[in-house]
Design an enzyme around this catalytic site. Structure first.
Site, PDB file in Angstrom:
ATOM      1  N   LEU A 169       0.838  -1.191   0.000  1.00  0.00           N
ATOM      2  CA  LEU A 169       0.000   0.000   0.000  1.00  0.00           C
ATOM      3  C   LEU A 169       0.878   1.247   0.000  1.00  0.00           C
ATOM      4  O   LEU A 169       0.576   2.228  -0.679  1.00  0.00           O
ATOM      5  CB  LEU A 169      -0.943  -0.018   1.212  1.00  0.00           C
ATOM      6  N   ILE A 172       2.133   1.908  -3.623  1.00  0.00           N
ATOM      7  CA  ILE A 172       1.250   2.594  -4.568  1.00  0.00           C
ATOM      8  C   ILE A 172       0.878   3.988  -4.079  1.00  0.00           C
ATOM      9  O   ILE A 172       0.425   4.822  -4.862  1.00  0.00           O
ATOM     10  CB  ILE A 172      -0.017   1.770  -4.865  1.00  0.00           C
ATOM     11  N   GLU A 173       1.057   4.260  -2.789  1.00  0.00           N
ATOM     12  CA  GLU A 173       0.778   5.597  -2.273  1.00  0.00           C
ATOM     13  C   GLU A 173       1.892   6.576  -2.644  1.00  0.00           C
ATOM     14  O   GLU A 173       1.634   7.673  -3.117  1.00  0.00           O
ATOM     15  CB  GLU A 173       0.618   5.560  -0.749  1.00  0.00           C
ATOM     16  N   SER A 174       3.127   6.186  -2.398  1.00  0.00           N
ATOM     17  CA  SER A 174       4.237   7.135  -2.552  1.00  0.00           C
ATOM     18  C   SER A 174       5.415   6.589  -3.341  1.00  0.00           C
ATOM     19  O   SER A 174       6.375   7.323  -3.576  1.00  0.00           O
ATOM     20  CB  SER A 174       4.743   7.558  -1.163  1.00  0.00           C
ATOM     21  N   TYR A 277      -7.778   1.587  -6.846  1.00  0.00           N
ATOM     22  CA  TYR A 277      -6.822   1.564  -5.741  1.00  0.00           C
ATOM     23  C   TYR A 277      -6.462   0.137  -5.333  1.00  0.00           C
ATOM     24  O   TYR A 277      -5.275  -0.218  -5.254  1.00  0.00           O
ATOM     25  CB  TYR A 277      -7.414   2.332  -4.563  1.00  0.00           C
TER      26      TYR A 277
END
Length: 438
Positions: A169, A172-174, A277
């Protein structure tokens, strides 16, 4: 693109693949990391950790044969022939091929940890195609960084009782960039918004933004995800709520009368970003489970390592001066301490005078005692003085110092916003840093 420019373009693509982006009072629960990360840190050479030579960096993880083969098979085909947009038959055949490939993938799905269900839907397969196609070079950067973040993040997730798949997670966030900042003002490794970050104990003030600290933000993210799962009782829904907010997901559940994420993702009640997402997370998980199957051969780069050794500082110091005395690049010191926002170590606060813990690789931490007496301590005052320039407005001044116009007027009650006089000095309620021995 003209054929004569193709070799230059391919060289640029290959070069880009070999780059990486430089992009509570006390850190809680970090003791769980000491066993795994400390060993690697103590054995690493401090000069290599601080090395900023991009050429030597690329040689440590970029496998030219793999990316040359990829360019030959993908880019050359792309530029030698591009099907017409009107060729519906070619598009239909491609869709059928994709569907068949996704079915095979779902039958032989590789699992990374096995703590969370993994389902390869067509949307998941579409993201796999993107990460291994047009988005390959960016995903390569993420994979390189992940090698350094995994020993930090996974034990924290385990300690909080969470599936280890949630490690992706943060990817894919940062892209595991501690300094990532979004248009919606989310920041850091786990892309926290300010209210949520503060709710889970992260400090955000003039001196530090702990959303950028990979350890502290991981602890906060793990606890937030645990609360979301407790509320929604499904990991796909919890992950979607991490992106959209629990209220948005619960309203979508109510409108569709369903608790199935895939049903919600087909409805108009979730934004496209949230619909993609979970598939993005699963695609990253699947590729990272068996990177060799997707043409990735990535080794850890030690410059992405987060040092676990800390030194205690009772007074503020300049990061640039510390780096000079230690004979390392200042950006390396900043990279190890990404939460520091002003280029100096934060001063103790009046109400809670807690010494600051600066992270350094163990060899440099041992060396720090020999140079500390030569460092110039800094004095921090609560107010800066600003001389008004011609054409400036209160709004300009407030934005420059990141405060409100109301705060400026309260600090200068006789100030007339419509009649600012150039040359006048006004008080600004932000800390001022001055050199000088204390």
């Amino acid at each position: 693109m003209k054929i004569r420019y193709l070799p230059v373009y391919l060289v640029c693509c290959l070069a880009a693949a070999c780059q990486t982006a430089q992009d509570p009072e006390k850190t809680p629960d970090t003791a769980v990391l000491q066993g795994t990360a400390q060993t690697a840190e103590s054995s690493a050479d401090a000069s290599a950790l601080a090395d900023d030579d991009d050429a030597s960096y690329s040689r440590r993880f970029c496998q030219d044969d793999i990316y040359s083969l990829y360019i030959k098979e993908s880019y050359l085909d792309q530029f030698s022939y591009e099907p017409s947009k009107k060729d519906k038959n070619a598009r239909r055949l491609k869709q059928e091929a994709n569907l068949e490939a996704y079915k095979k993938l779902n039958q032989h799905l590789p699992l990374f940890f096995g703590g969370m269900p993994v389902e390869a839907t067509p949307r998941v397969y579409a993201w796999i195609q993107y990460f291994t196609g047009r988005g390959r070079m960016e995903f390569l950067q993420w994979m390189v960084r992940s090698e350094s973040f995994r020993p930090l993040v996974v034990p924290m997730l385990e300690k909080e009782g969470l599936p280890q798949e949630l490690f992706f997670l943060a990817m894919i966030e940062s892209g595991f960039s501690n300094t990532a900042f979004s248009r919606s003002a989310a920041s850091g490794t786990w892309q926290f918004m300010k209210p949520t970050a503060k709710h889970y104990g992260l400090q955000i003030n003039y001196w530090v933004d702990e959303r950028r600290d990979p350890l502290k933000s991981t602890i906060a993210a793990a606890r937030y995800l645990k609360d979301l799962h407790k509320q929604l009782r499904d990991w796909y829904l919890a992950v979607a709520a991490y992106n959209a907010g629990p209220g948005k997901v619960m309203r979508a559940m109510q409108a569709t009368q369903s608790r199935d994420y895939w049903t919600l993702s087909k409805s108009p009640y979730l934004l496209p970003e949230t619909k993609n997402y979970v598939p993005k997370l699963l695609a990253a998980l699947i590729i990272a489970s068996h990177p060799e199957n997707y043409g990735f051969d990535v080794a850890q780069d030690i410059r992405n390592t987060t040092p676990m050794t800390t030194i205690t500082l009772d007074h503020p110091y300049s990061l640039t001066e510390i780096a000079e005395k230690l004979e390392i690049p200042a950006r390396a010191l900043q990279r190890w301490n990404p939460e520091i926002m002003r280029g100096i170590t934060p001063p103790p606060r009046r109400l809670q005078p807690v010494a600051y813990q600066l992270r350094l690789p163990k060899p440099l931490a041992d060396q720090f005692a020999t140079i500390q007496s030569d460092l110039q301590q800094l004095t921090v005052q609560d107010v800066q003085m600003h001389r008004i320039q011609k054409g400036e407005t209160l709004d300009n001044i407030a934005k420059r110092y990141r405060i409100s116009v109301k705060d400026l007027i309260q600090m200068n009650p006789d100030l007339q916003p419509q009649r600012l006089k150039p040359g006048r000095t006004i008080a600004v309620p932000v800390p001022a840093i001055m050199t000088g021995m204390l």
